[in-house]
Design a protein around this motif. Structure first.
Motif, PDB file in Angstrom:
ATOM      1  N   VAL A 145       0.886  -1.160   0.000  1.00 42.35           N
ATOM      2  CA  VAL A 145       0.000   0.000   0.000  1.00 42.35           C
ATOM      3  C   VAL A 145       0.921   1.207   0.000  1.00 42.35           C
ATOM      4  N   THR A 146       0.687   2.148  -0.908  1.00 39.58           N
ATOM      5  CA  THR A 146       1.511   3.357  -0.952  1.00 39.58           C
ATOM      6  C   THR A 146       0.636   4.595  -0.836  1.00 39.58           C
ATOM      7  N   GLY A 147       1.194   5.604  -0.192  1.00 36.78           N
ATOM      8  CA  GLY A 147       0.509   6.891  -0.088  1.00 36.78           C
ATOM      9  C   GLY A 147      -0.712   6.884   0.807  1.00 36.78           C
ATOM     10  N   LEU A 148      -0.755   5.965   1.769  1.00 36.91           N
ATOM     11  CA  LEU A 148      -1.889   5.910   2.705  1.00 36.91           C
ATOM     12  C   LEU A 148      -1.845   7.156   3.594  1.00 36.91           C
ATOM     13  N   VAL A 188       1.973  10.193   5.773  1.00 38.26           N
ATOM     14  CA  VAL A 188       1.840   9.435   4.534  1.00 38.26           C
ATOM     15  C   VAL A 188       2.619   8.144   4.743  1.00 38.26           C
ATOM     16  N   VAL A 189       1.927   7.021   4.579  1.00 33.07           N
ATOM     17  CA  VAL A 189       2.488   5.727   4.944  1.00 33.07           C
ATOM     18  C   VAL A 189       2.573   4.816   3.724  1.00 33.07           C
ATOM     19  N   ASP A 190       3.730   4.175   3.578  1.00 31.32           N
ATOM     20  CA  ASP A 190       3.926   3.131   2.573  1.00 31.32           C
ATOM     21  C   ASP A 190       4.254   1.847   3.322  1.00 31.32           C
ATOM     22  N   VAL A 191       3.626   0.751   2.940  1.00 30.69           N
ATOM     23  CA  VAL A 191       3.868  -0.541   3.580  1.00 30.69           C
ATOM     24  C   VAL A 191       4.069  -1.589   2.500  1.00 30.69           C
ATOM     25  N   GLU A 192       5.050  -2.442   2.742  1.00 28.84           N
ATOM     26  CA  GLU A 192       5.344  -3.556   1.850  1.00 28.84           C
ATOM     27  C   GLU A 192       5.448  -4.817   2.697  1.00 28.84           C
ATOM     28  N   SER A 218       1.447  -9.600  12.907  1.00 27.60           N
ATOM     29  CA  SER A 218       0.532 -10.409  13.716  1.00 27.60           C
ATOM     30  C   SER A 218      -0.166 -11.461  12.861  1.00 27.60           C
ATOM     31  N   ASP A 219      -0.192 -11.255  11.541  1.00 30.09           N
ATOM     32  CA  ASP A 219      -0.657 -12.305  10.641  1.00 30.09           C
ATOM     33  C   ASP A 219       0.531 -13.234  10.413  1.00 30.09           C
ATOM     34  N   PRO A 220       0.430 -14.501  10.799  1.00 28.67           N
ATOM     35  CA  PRO A 220       1.583 -15.403  10.729  1.00 28.67           C
ATOM     36  C   PRO A 220       2.111 -15.652   9.323  1.00 28.67           C
ATOM     37  N   ARG A 221       1.356 -15.284   8.302  1.00 26.44           N
ATOM     38  CA  ARG A 221       1.827 -15.469   6.929  1.00 26.44           C
ATOM     39  C   ARG A 221       2.801 -14.377   6.506  1.00 26.44           C
ATOM     40  N   VAL A 222       2.834 -13.255   7.209  1.00 32.89           N
ATOM     41  CA  VAL A 222       3.718 -12.143   6.845  1.00 32.89           C
ATOM     42  C   VAL A 222       5.125 -12.464   7.355  1.00 32.89           C
ATOM     43  N   MET A 223       6.067 -12.544   6.421  1.00 31.75           N
ATOM     44  CA  MET A 223       7.450 -12.875   6.769  1.00 31.75           C
ATOM     45  C   MET A 223       8.300 -11.619   6.993  1.00 31.75           C
ATOM     46  N   ARG A 224       7.942 -10.535   6.311  1.00 34.29           N
ATOM     47  CA  ARG A 224       8.706  -9.296   6.418  1.00 34.29           C
ATOM     48  C   ARG A 224       7.749  -8.136   6.219  1.00 34.29           C
ATOM     49  N   ALA A 225       7.932  -7.091   7.016  1.00 35.49           N
ATOM     50  CA  ALA A 225       7.136  -5.872   6.864  1.00 35.49           C
ATOM     51  C   ALA A 225       8.084  -4.685   6.775  1.00 35.49           C
ATOM     52  N   GLU A 236      11.942   4.857   7.869  1.00 36.48           N
ATOM     53  CA  GLU A 236      11.588   3.590   7.252  1.00 36.48           C
ATOM     54  C   GLU A 236      12.138   2.493   8.147  1.00 36.48           C
ATOM     55  N   ILE A 237      11.308   1.497   8.428  1.00 35.47           N
ATOM     56  CA  ILE A 237      11.703   0.400   9.301  1.00 35.47           C
ATOM     57  C   ILE A 237      11.350  -0.908   8.604  1.00 35.47           C
ATOM     58  N   THR A 238      12.204  -1.893   8.777  1.00 33.16           N
ATOM     59  CA  THR A 238      11.926  -3.232   8.261  1.00 33.16           C
ATOM     60  C   THR A 238      11.985  -4.199   9.438  1.00 33.16           C
ATOM     61  N   VAL A 239      10.943  -4.989   9.583  1.00 34.71           N
ATOM     62  CA  VAL A 239      10.882  -6.005  10.635  1.00 34.71           C
ATOM     63  C   VAL A 239      10.727  -7.349   9.931  1.00 34.71           C
ATOM     64  N   VAL A 240      11.600  -8.300  10.299  1.00 35.30           N
ATOM     65  CA  VAL A 240      11.598  -9.633   9.691  1.00 35.30           C
ATOM     66  C   VAL A 240      11.225 -10.633  10.758  1.00 35.30           C
ATOM     67  N   ARG A 241      10.332 -11.557  10.397  1.00 35.45           N
ATOM     68  CA  ARG A 241       9.944 -12.612  11.330  1.00 35.45           C
ATOM     69  C   ARG A 241      11.183 -13.419  11.670  1.00 35.45           C
TER      70      ARG A 241
END
Length: 137
Positions: free
Chosen positions: A28-31, A51-55, A104-111, A131-136
């Motif tokens: 999602v970009t430009g939220l 303004v939030v971008d999430v991958e 919190s969704d167990p299918r997400v490996m990286r945010a 910008e922050i990256t969190v990896v399971r």
């Protein structure tokens, strides 16, 4: 985490041929989110635009149903819920909370979450942020 009406029951990740995992990038970009955020006195008690971008990286292949993947609408739901919790000191805290909410969704490996604060250095810059990256783990 409770499923919203927009989500179906999560399915097991589907393995790609020959045992390889295929990662799907959901984004999602430009939220645009209004949040009470900042450390300065003039930032307290009033909302400011973010303004939030999430991958998100999700193992998925052969996706045919919403239940086979992560619904990107949940990103906006999480962001609005975090903003509704009240004043946040730093954009770093907002970004980390959002990344962890997505994980919190167990299918997400990286945010990967990027948060821009357009008014932070106005009129000298279009935005400042983090910008922050969190990896399971």
């Amino acid at each position: 985490m409770a499923l919203s009406p927009l989500q179906e029951t999560p399915a097991e990740p589907i393995a790609a041929p020959q045992g390889r995992t295929v990662m799907t990038k959901i984004f999602v970009t430009g939220l645009k989110i209004d949040a009470e955020i900042g450390v300065y006195a003039h930032e307290k008690g009033r909302a400011q635009p973010l303004v939030v971008d999430v991958e998100l990286d999700v193992p998925a292949v052969g996706v045919e149903r919403l239940a086979d993947t992560v619904n990107y609408e949940m990103i906006g739901e999480h962001a609005r819920a975090i903003a509704a919790e009240g004043h946040i000191q730093l954009v770093e805290a907002f970004a980390e909370r959002l990344a962890r909410a997505c994980l919190s969704d167990p299918r997400v490996m990286r945010a990967r979450v990027r948060v821009e604060k357009p008014l932070a250095l106005a009129p000298h810059a279009m935005a400042a942020g983090v910008e922050i990256t969190v990896v399971r783990g």
